[in-house]
Scaffold this motif. Structure first.
Motif: not given
Lengths: 298, 298, 298, 298
Positions: D109-117, D139-143
């Motif tokens: 997902a990240r490689a495709h530009g999508n954040p994922m949880l 996942g990332e704190a911001a997400d």
């Protein structure tokens, strides 16, 4: 030879009969009058207590009792063997008990001037009747040599395992391995069949590969693989689950005292205990495979 | 016969050499140039990819790969064998993988018109070099018969285990039992010695009693009991703990998919994992006895 | 009140001191002269034997001994308590022993006209010194009520668990569960951290989820998660692995006698035994996590 | 907010309803027409495929699927989410799958530009309906911060567990500990009762001692100890044995990949498997106590 024999249960009675057949004179004792009567009919003389057995001129006394507490009672009690037997008489205990208790009784006998051997057996009631038991014997070599011809009247394989208690050690070590292997075979067979293999083909492969073991090639627990094993007759006869459980209890107790881990041994004990608690303690121990076979659960 | 051979690792390379020695023509592939060069020197022809192997006129293709993912990649990938091989060519996968993956690949091969056999081996790198491997083969009887003479150039014991996947089933079932038995022997030997028995005497008793098994009578883990086993040389050589761990992982995975309990099998897997995590994964699997021997802990 | 106190070890001595502090008169006995001297200095009177303690006008006798054999010796021996104590005197055994032995001794006391309570403790030497022990008490309600104020001088939590032996039952059941839970937490924490989680974050989640337990939220075994637990000080202090091992041995022994499977309990016992055999029996039992942490193996 | 929701099973459907109730617009997809119809009736819009969900202007997409294979299919397939969703859209997978698969999908997902949880839940169908689930989020704190208010419409406890995959890690670690603790409680309660204790008294002691745990004080498996737990209603409702088995399978698989031993965890998995194979997979997992209770075997 004149031999004292104490303990005429399922194992002791046929063993004593084989001694009579071999031409020995026997003086016997058991709490059960019926058991004593059976042996008397076969030619033995009855005694009224262990002490009375010790009071005869028997040159050797054999005991075959259910558990450690009985052995200690018969040997060490106020009215027990050691308090009445003449020094020098050879004592042989064929009961299966824990090694440390065996050593404790042997030390007490030695202190009293009596050599003693622990000589537990394998082979079951069938082997006792046929005179084909295996005796695993712990004690001095000279005493072993003295006992050997007498034991040979009851068994086929008489093995000296080292000093006092080592007969019991050999038995618990072997039976713990047996209890583990049988469950291992039960799992391997159940897994293979669940994945689509024919049980006879699978057993054939195990028996010629590195999984080969007595539980697979001589006593396979999967029904239909072998004839003349308990699995072929609804797990009747053979070596009962509760007897295996007793031996695993002795093994884990001895391991606890030696501070020695026995991880699979302890788990095997619990699995037979689970199976026994479900009401199957009277079935041959190879029936443990029913814990694993879905079609056998109903 | 012209044979394609894919996978020239520690096992595959000596197997391929034995095919050359038996007079077969070989076209080979491996990701390692060095591995390919070794076989080319011995007379094989190199191919640039699995597809290129499939594109030759080889009558039979053998694969020997590390794990299920590689097998699926080589067979099912866009540039894989099935996309390029002519229908009718016999495919033999000697990798050790889980039975369900083996069946999935075999079904894909069959759908493409190619008969396929799973034929995992036992016997290790020594057996691969000596041509004395055991092949456990799953697939149709006719295909087994066709493969038999080819496999016989690499092994001594070629066993038909039933339909597709059953070679893998036989292998995981046997090796799970082996992994359990070895720990059982390790516990029984350690317990007996901790209780004062001589290890050789104890092994002798186990090997003639109901505890008898390959792990005890052919590969005893206690140092000093046997020569020519890993225990006699610091647990070097032999069958590595991490390889046993891989096979137990396949067994427990197959059991999970079949919803079949394997209680001792799963515990054995965890004990080898514990031993491996302590840094001993490269030792022969019989070194698991060091988990149990106090004097060996230092 | 005049109280007899037998057994002045690491637990018994501070317990006896707390009785003195609460204003009771004490007559004490221990095999160790030094232990007796310490209590005499604090105001107790010394007796030369358990029988001598029984021969005073003490209204109540408390025993705190290492194991079942000592308890039977002190109570049942020829020169033991029961042979010399006046009928009606309340006897309290605070030793941790197996429930069946506790019941056997209590029955003998009752036959002699003495009410008896089994009252094993938890809380360790720290709780014994601080007077904050938990007492798990088995016996008649009336006897419990009579003992309650005395026990309250040594402990904070005095729980009636039912009839004779039930104090021991409660203790072995609780400690078996504790021994299992601690290993469960050790595995869950090690797994989570091996998969990349921060141990404090993971503990925080477990402690607010269905994995919540005393071993996780009060005594977490992973270093760095909590202050003031053995994991924060190299696993020193606390409840030793060998003490946990003793209690698991009592649990599995009681289970064997009750023919009750305890599968995880038996496996936990073997894992602590393995850890102890590696030389770590003196560390707090939460150190069992080192069996699982690769970085801790060096 | 406009939210895409894929997977409307026993858990997904009530979760989606709670999003509608909170005022969000929903576009939903499921293979079951009936499941989709139910949500459409409640106000959602239907889409014909995951790709069609991705093709809307939804700002966030949530998936709730049975297993890893479904998650990979929906995200990574040719017609999957990643091939059609606009970069930047936040993707949340609430399925319970193994951590390594979760990380693989998140990396894609990240490689495709999508954040994922990854945001697996606990609380069961009851919690899903009541909107009281716990979300364990990796996942990332911001997400996480972005997702928090949306998740709060479906759950009460939203926990950030660290980077990608850590939600799954937290869930498998917690549930493995839960599975172990429940068996521990089952054994401790069965042992205590077999030795003569009242189950309520015993539970009261465990719950105030070091054996205290959620399985004992909140979900006690012994019938008659608590109301409003599955043990009080024949083990119906609750968290099914087969669901526990699935989570233990994920835990042991993740442990295998991390080369991390989980000895009690693996044994617990086998015991639930044994119980399930006996036909009880549909009962609440606390019914495992029936493996241990003799009176419950009939």
């Amino acid at each position: 030879m004149h031999i004292g024999f104490i303990g005429l249960g399922n194992m002791g009675a046929p063993m004593a009969r084989n001694l009579l057949k071999a031409g020995h004179r026997l003086t016997v004792f058991d709490l059960s009058q019926a058991a004593v009567a059976g042996l008397v009919e076969a030619g033995a003389k009855a005694a009224a207590s262990p002490a009375a057995v010790a009071g005869t001129d028997a040159e050797l006394v054999i005991t075959m009792l259910p558990a450690s507490a009985h052995v200690k009672g018969v040997y060490l009690g106020e009215d027990g063997l050691l308090a009445h037997v003449r020094p020098g008489i050879l004592l042989i205990d064929s009961s299966t008990i824990d090694p440390l208790s065996a050593r404790e009784v042997a030390a007490a006998a030695r202190a009293h001037g009596n050599p003693m051997l622990d000589a537990p057996v394998s082979g079951g009631t069938g082997g006792a009747a046929a005179g084909t038991l295996t005796f695993m014997v712990g004690g001095e070599a000279a005493d072993f040599n003295r006992a050997q011809p007498v034991l040979a009247a009851m068994g086929r394989n008489i093995v000296h395992c080292g000093g006092a208690g080592n007969g019991q050690v050999a038995k618990v070590a072997n039976n713990m391995l047996l209890g583990i292997s049988m469950i291992g075979v039960a799992e391997a067979m159940s897994l293979g069949v669940a994945l689509g293999m024919d049980p006879q083909v699978l057993a054939g492969i195990l028996n010629t590969s590195s999984g080969r073991c007595w539980s697979s090639d001589t006593y396979n627990p999967f029904p239909g693989v072998m004839d003349n094993v308990p699995a072929a007759r609804g797990y009747t006869g053979g070596f009962g689950t509760d007897l295996m459980l007793k031996d695993l209890g002795l093994a884990s107790e001895a391991a606890k005292q030696a501070r020695q881990p026995v991880i699979l041994g302890a788990l095997a004990q619990q699995l037979y205990q689970t199976f026994s608690a479900q009401g199957h303690g009277g079935l041959d121990f190879s029936a443990i495979i029913n814990l694993y076979r879905k079609d056998a659960q109903a």
